[in-house]
Design a protein around this motif. Structure first.
Motif, PDB file in Angstrom:
ATOM      1  N   LYS A   1      34.751  36.630  18.809  1.00 34.17           N
ATOM      2  CA  LYS A   1      34.476  35.627  19.693  1.00 34.17           C
ATOM      3  C   LYS A   1      36.209  35.150  20.328  1.00 34.17           C
ATOM      4  O   LYS A   1      37.461  36.066  19.123  1.00 34.17           O
ATOM      5  N   VAL A   2      36.203  34.794  20.747  1.00 38.76           N
ATOM      6  CA  VAL A   2      37.578  34.069  21.581  1.00 38.76           C
ATOM      7  C   VAL A   2      37.225  32.925  22.154  1.00 38.76           C
ATOM      8  O   VAL A   2      36.361  32.233  22.742  1.00 38.76           O
ATOM      9  N   ASN A   3      38.305  32.136  21.970  1.00 38.63           N
ATOM     10  CA  ASN A   3      38.379  30.784  22.266  1.00 38.63           C
ATOM     11  C   ASN A   3      39.955  30.339  23.634  1.00 38.63           C
ATOM     12  O   ASN A   3      40.662  30.745  22.585  1.00 38.63           O
ATOM     13  N   HIS A   4      39.277  30.009  24.160  1.00 40.51           N
ATOM     14  CA  HIS A   4      41.148  30.126  25.056  1.00 40.51           C
ATOM     15  C   HIS A   4      41.099  28.595  25.452  1.00 40.51           C
ATOM     16  O   HIS A   4      39.747  28.521  26.078  1.00 40.51           O
ATOM     17  N   PHE A   5      42.280  27.882  25.689  1.00 40.26           N
ATOM     18  CA  PHE A   5      42.677  26.619  26.282  1.00 40.26           C
ATOM     19  C   PHE A   5      43.982  27.224  27.345  1.00 40.26           C
ATOM     20  O   PHE A   5      45.269  28.156  26.818  1.00 40.26           O
ATOM     21  N   GLN A   6      43.600  26.817  28.481  1.00 36.20           N
ATOM     22  CA  GLN A   6      44.630  27.123  29.378  1.00 36.20           C
ATOM     23  C   GLN A   6      45.154  25.895  30.284  1.00 36.20           C
ATOM     24  O   GLN A   6      43.977  24.938  30.841  1.00 36.20           O
ATOM     25  N   ILE A   7      46.830  25.822  30.108  1.00 39.60           N
ATOM     26  CA  ILE A   7      46.792  24.655  31.598  1.00 39.60           C
ATOM     27  C   ILE A   7      47.326  25.556  33.174  1.00 39.60           C
ATOM     28  O   ILE A   7      48.192  26.256  32.763  1.00 39.60           O
ATOM     29  N   GLY A   8      46.567  25.325  33.716  1.00 41.72           N
ATOM     30  CA  GLY A   8      46.536  26.566  35.302  1.00 41.72           C
ATOM     31  C   GLY A   8      47.376  25.477  36.560  1.00 41.72           C
ATOM     32  O   GLY A   8      46.796  24.505  36.757  1.00 41.72           O
TER      33      GLY A   8
END
Length: 244
Positions: free
Chosen positions: A174-181
């Motif tokens: 399981k992968v949780n991903h957070f990004q500011i782009g």
């Protein structure tokens, strides 16, 4: 003494005049309204790709056999709360699969090994909230640059299977991903309400958490974070949007 004071006042007046001229310099850059307040924007991007290899050779890779595909759909919508400035939401669904039948890696006469019966399947959803600003190209109402800043959260699942029969092993993750782009791009209207957009993703802050379980017994985890603003030329996005 009177002459000295007069000279100092003259120098001061000249300095103040120079500062005033520098701060009030007009570059004659005029902004042209591109998208008016109260407008809506919506669109969708769909991508699909597949691969198939049979007895393929590349450098140290021999007898590559396998197949796979990748599918992605990305609808989005935004509202212009000010002239040339909008806020919106985007949802991405992506699914990828690869089945590697066999591959031979040859590093020399005494170093060669095979990989076979390996498959990987993953799918996940990303949700983004973004703010986008448009700047017309000169006085054009057809072409404009835009800059987009987005906050993205993603969740995905994947599984890896190696071997066949009783010798098969599997890993579920399981992968949780957070990004500011940041995404710069170009918009071109082909009709009054239909436009084509080209953009390039620029990574800002990226955080990823991975949790794994192998054969429902062994547990593992992985965390990574990155901060950079490198332009990824391999992530060029092309889409069609409608404005109304």
């Amino acid at each position: 003494l009177i002459g000295l004071v007069g000279s100092e006042m003259c120098i001061r007046d000249r300095c103040m005049a120079a500062v005033h001229a520098r701060t009030s310099y007009n570059r004659e850059i005029k902004s042209t309204l591109f998208i008016p307040k109260g407008s809506w924007n919506s669109g969708i991007i769909v991508t699909y790709g597949e691969l198939q290899a049979k007895n393929y050779k590349l450098l140290i890779l021999d007898d590559v056999k396998g197949e796979g595909y990748s599918f992605k759909i990305s609808p989005h919508a935004s509202y212009f709360f000010k002239d040339d400035l909008s806020v919106g939401i985007r949802a991405d669904y992506k699914r990828s699969y690869i089945d590697l039948g066999s591959i031979n890696i040859d590093l020399g006469d005494d170093l060669a090994f095979d990989i076979k019966d390996y498959s990987y399947l993953s799918h996940g959803v990303n949700t983004s909230v973004y703010l986008r600003s448009y700047t017309s190209l000169g006085k054009s109402k057809v072409f404009a640059f835009f800059a987009e800043g987005a906050l993205t959260y993603g969740y995905s699942q994947g599984k890896t299977i190696s071997g066949t029969g009783k010798e098969a092993t599997g890993t579920y993750q399981k992968v949780n991903h957070f990004q500011i782009g940041v995404t710069p791009g170009l918009t071109a209207f082909v009709t009054n309400n239909l436009a084509v957009e080209v953009s390039v993703d620029v990574l800002g802050l990226d955080f990823r958490w991975v949790n794994q379980r192998t054969n429902q017994v062994e547990h593992g985890s992985f965390r990574t974070s990155a901060a950079n603003f490198n332009i990824n030329l391999f992530s060029i996005n092309l889409g069609i949007c409608s404005y109304f």
